[in-house]
Write an enzyme that holds these catalytic residues in place. Structure first.
Site, PDB file in Angstrom:
ATOM      1  N   CYS A 116      23.008  57.502   2.721  1.00 38.35           N
ATOM      2  CA  CYS A 116      21.687  56.985   3.096  1.00 38.35           C
ATOM      3  C   CYS A 116      20.556  57.494   2.217  1.00 38.35           C
ATOM      4  O   CYS A 116      19.438  56.970   2.279  1.00 38.35           O
ATOM      5  CB  CYS A 116      21.395  57.307   4.553  1.00 38.35           C
ATOM      6  SG  CYS A 116      22.547  56.528   5.709  1.00 38.35           S
ATOM      7  N   HIS A 256      13.743  56.836   6.047  1.00 33.36           N
ATOM      8  CA  HIS A 256      15.035  56.171   6.227  1.00 33.36           C
ATOM      9  C   HIS A 256      15.179  55.781   7.693  1.00 33.36           C
ATOM     10  O   HIS A 256      14.891  56.575   8.592  1.00 33.36           O
ATOM     11  CB  HIS A 256      16.161  57.109   5.806  1.00 33.36           C
ATOM     12  CG  HIS A 256      17.520  56.632   6.191  1.00 33.36           C
ATOM     13  ND1 HIS A 256      17.995  55.392   5.832  1.00 33.36           N
ATOM     14  CD2 HIS A 256      18.504  57.229   6.930  1.00 33.36           C
ATOM     15  CE1 HIS A 256      19.221  55.243   6.321  1.00 33.36           C
ATOM     16  NE2 HIS A 256      19.537  56.331   6.991  1.00 33.36           N
ATOM     17  N   ASN A 286      20.336  50.538  10.792  1.00 35.19           N
ATOM     18  CA  ASN A 286      20.482  51.413   9.622  1.00 35.19           C
ATOM     19  C   ASN A 286      21.283  50.663   8.551  1.00 35.19           C
ATOM     20  O   ASN A 286      22.485  50.482   8.683  1.00 35.19           O
ATOM     21  CB  ASN A 286      21.200  52.699  10.034  1.00 35.19           C
ATOM     22  CG  ASN A 286      21.379  53.678   8.885  1.00 35.19           C
ATOM     23  OD1 ASN A 286      21.122  53.353   7.726  1.00 35.19           O
ATOM     24  ND2 ASN A 286      21.839  54.873   9.203  1.00 35.19           N
TER      25      ASN A 286
END
Length: 332
Positions: A116, A256, A286
């Site tokens: 990520c 994020h 996500n």
């Protein structure tokens, strides 16, 4: 001669059409909308459907849009870095596939895998090629087809992830705009808490690894949450302190989009109010390497030249980091 910085001169994004709602997930695993929203902030996510569709199918339309928006001919692109955890294949690099499909015949390209945090790591890497004067047009892609490695019988992970991505153009700037600073970290001792057990050279695919469902993302949620809250918040506060920024100086935090509670904790640590926090986790979940460019794409019309922006991420590895940049252009 003024110091060269690497500035974002355009941003684009792409999400697939299919919407996977919390309501539909209720038919797949034991969960419910209220439980998902209260723990993650996610209401729906996008899923890439169709045969032979990989991450490049998300990245290519984003890059084509970027070329159009920045009035760039594909032959002018010097380098394309694709941050992804879900490449089309082990090799060749997804970046090579993207370059071929968009006509970037003079560019070299490679993939960067930092889960990520991939987009941040790729952005900081791409910036070096601009700052040295080596290249003039560098595209940084962040995209993932997480549905390819999500176990839709595991409610701990299937509620979180979605498919999507975006791309930015980096070009030289002599006005002091663009990327100012970055703090990037990694700690491999976090690997047991967030990983895919099989499919690499350590444990190649066999009938047994497939039967044991070892080709999906595994996450130990509580441990990841604990490390993510501290990691993202610490580097965000550190990059502000290092550049003498107060919460009033920061125009936007671009976190994020992993979990609304992690985002809130990072913003609180920085002293930044919710009106300054980019948020689209409720729509896309996500998307791993895709979250930050997707946020920039959606909020682009609200960004002003000179805005101080902090990008922050945390991912498997563990990897984490923050980038401080000054936005280089007004809404078009």
């Amino acid at each position: 001669m003024s110091k060269l910085t690497a500035a974002i001169t355009g941003v684009s994004g792409y999400v697939p059409d299919y919407v996977l709602t919390n309501k539909e997930l209720e038919t797949m695993v034991e969960t419910n909308d209220e439980w998902i929203v209260s723990r993650t902030g996610i209401k729906e996510r996008r899923i890439l459907k169709g045969e032979d569709q990989g991450t490049s199918a998300i990245a290519i339309p984003a890059v084509l849009e970027l070329l159009k928006k920045t009035n760039t001919q594909p032959e002018e692109v010097d380098l394309l870095i694709c941050a992804t955890t879900t490449p089309d294949m082990v090799f060749p690099a997804t970046a090579n596939i993207i370059c071929a499909e968009v006509g970037a015949v003079n560019a070299f390209g490679y993939d960067l895998q930092a889960a990520c945090s991939g987009f941040l790591f790729a952005l900081a890497t791409g910036a070096q090629f601009i700052e040295t004067g080596k290249y003039k047009k560098v595209i940084v892609v962040g995209a993932d087809k997480m549905s390819a490695i999500v176990d839709y019988t595991d409610r701990a992970t299937c509620i979180i992830f979605g498919d999507g991505g975006g791309a930015v153009m980096l070009e030289p700037n002599t006005e002091g705009l663009g990327i100012q600073d970055s703090i990037l970290k990694s700690d491999g001792s976090g690997a047991p808490f967030l990983h895919m057990k099989a499919g690499g050279s350590r444990r190649p695919a066999t009938a047994e690894t497939v039967a044991r469902r070892e080709h999906y993302a595994f996450q130990e949620g509580q441990q990841v949450f604990k490390f993510a809250v501290k990691g993202m918040a610490d580097v965000s506060a550190e990059v502000m302190e290092r550049n003498n920024l107060t919460h009033e100086d920061v125009a936007w935090l671009v976190p994020h989009q992993a979990n609304k509670r992690i985002i809130d904790a990072t913003a609180n640590r920085m002293g930044v109010g919710p009106e300054k926090v980019m948020l689209n986790i409720q729509k896309y979940g996500n998307t791993t390497s895709g979250t930050i460019p997707l946020c920039l794409w959606e909020y682009e019309s609200q960004l002003k030249k000179g805005d101080n922006i902090i990008l922050a991420a945390f991912g498997g590895g563990f990897t984490w980091g923050a980038v401080y940049l000054k936005w280089a252009y007004d809404p078009k």
